[in-house]
Design a protein around this motif. Sequence first.
Motif, PDB file in Angstrom:
ATOM      1  N   PHE A  26      -7.644   9.197  -4.682  1.00  0.00           N
ATOM      2  CA  PHE A  26      -7.252   8.118  -4.373  1.00  0.00           C
ATOM      3  C   PHE A  26      -7.076   8.358  -3.587  1.00  0.00           C
ATOM      4  N   PHE A  27      -7.763   7.865  -2.317  1.00  0.00           N
ATOM      5  CA  PHE A  27      -7.105   8.384  -0.247  1.00  0.00           C
ATOM      6  C   PHE A  27      -8.424   7.279  -0.277  1.00  0.00           C
ATOM      7  N   SER A  28      -7.833   6.522   1.765  1.00  0.00           N
ATOM      8  CA  SER A  28      -9.182   6.107   1.634  1.00  0.00           C
ATOM      9  C   SER A  28      -8.670   5.597   3.114  1.00  0.00           C
ATOM     10  N   LYS A  29      -9.090   5.755   4.566  1.00  0.00           N
ATOM     11  CA  LYS A  29      -8.779   5.381   6.178  1.00  0.00           C
ATOM     12  C   LYS A  29      -9.278   3.734   5.624  1.00  0.00           C
ATOM     13  N   THR A  30     -10.113   3.138   5.421  1.00  0.00           N
ATOM     14  CA  THR A  30     -10.993   2.298   5.106  1.00  0.00           C
ATOM     15  C   THR A  30     -10.019   0.832   4.677  1.00  0.00           C
TER      16      THR A  30
END
Length: 469
Positions: free
Chosen positions: A140-144
């Motif tokens: 559960f991680f996103s840069k966008t």
Amino acid sequence: MAMAAKKVETCSINSLPDEVLGQILSLIPTKLAASTSVLSKRWRNLLPLVENLDFDESMVVYPNKRRTSATIGDGGGFLDFVERTLVLLGDSPIKKFSMKWKSQIDYSRYNDLIRNVLDRGSLELHLSSTSYQYIKPEFFFSKTLVKLTLSHGCYFQDTLPPDGVLFPALKTLSFVQVCFDSGDADPYDCLLTCCPLLEEVNIFAGDPFEMGGWRRYIWSSPIQRLSIFYRFHDLDAHDSVIIETPSLVYLDYSSYVSEDYQFQMDSLVEARLDLILWKYNDYISPVDEYYGYDSTKGDAWGDATKLIEAIRNVVTLHLSADSLEVFHCCCKSMPEFNNLVKLSFESHEERDWQVLPLLLKKSPNLETLVLKGLVHKITKGCGGVCPCKRVRKKRKKKRSCLSSCGAKVLKVYGYGGSCRELKQMRHFMENLRCLEVVKVQVDNGDKKYADELTKLLQTASSKCKIQFI
């Protein structure tokens, strides 16, 4: 005939460029978009151009698949369909991904699926489920990701990464009937405080018979817009509300009045309040009913003084009919609204206007007054704002509080043309001395009512103009 046939062929959907067809497929349910791949080789190659995916378990049916007792309710068939669709997309990016389901699904497959979606540079992620969902922090991680919505479910997380559940680009976060079961870790806190660009938060916890809620505490410096709808019937769930958002410019808050508030909203420009007195709560818990307790603790239980003080610098204020009564019954002192330029409020035949004389007096720079409806509960306290109470002949008629109001624009929505409404309009026009424009929205667009108001304005004010909207 040949020319007509040629024209139809020229305008057929097959003549459109692939990119346009991809945009069209992005607007329909993903199940239908995926089914177009059987039309021809060209349509099979169009699916990777679909940027918006919307999966709903209720739309995925497998009539030829035999369901055994081991597979019923496991959501396996639904996940199969979602995974196959992602395979057909190849490495194509996904801008928006939505998934709604009820069945219990395999957590490992679910986490892999979410990771797959986020790795494609997704901008929006919307998940809705009525079952427990276990999300591993590393998935559960996103840069966008810019927009995240979690709906109708309980999201369980036992550990968090060292930096928390971090979405460095997230701007909009929405919780709809969501609860968290996280042990020592608190994903709710991380989602609110570990997103440096977070601008908008929406919280809906409206059904008291469903799981979900919020911790009644929000602390986040970057948040600019906050919407909260909270209607739990339990008094203990309304003991206090703490909101510390120094950058907040817009607040939309709907709830029963709480016992205490601690708000920090130094930059607030616009507020929309729908506060409800507990006397209108007809729900009695089984425990209270058994022991004969009164769950409302009196008509005016709660104290909105600190909340009202916190919004004193707003430029625009919208109040529901219930909020007017809360301002009157649950506020110990009314602050000065020196920046208030636009005041909008709703009317209800069972709610009064008793606080309006004081509210108008405390708003010296008011320019626009907006009313949604004119019919309200008649009381002795609102006589300065309306002609509800007849003045006895022996008593000297008091000066209306409207005469000191500086409002230049009066907007009225939902005008029904009744005798009482006509009298109220006359009262406004005769006593609002700074009035320049009256804008009225007539129910059903009845020309007769419009003509009556035009004649009324001609006799009540010579310098004011009327417009129908």
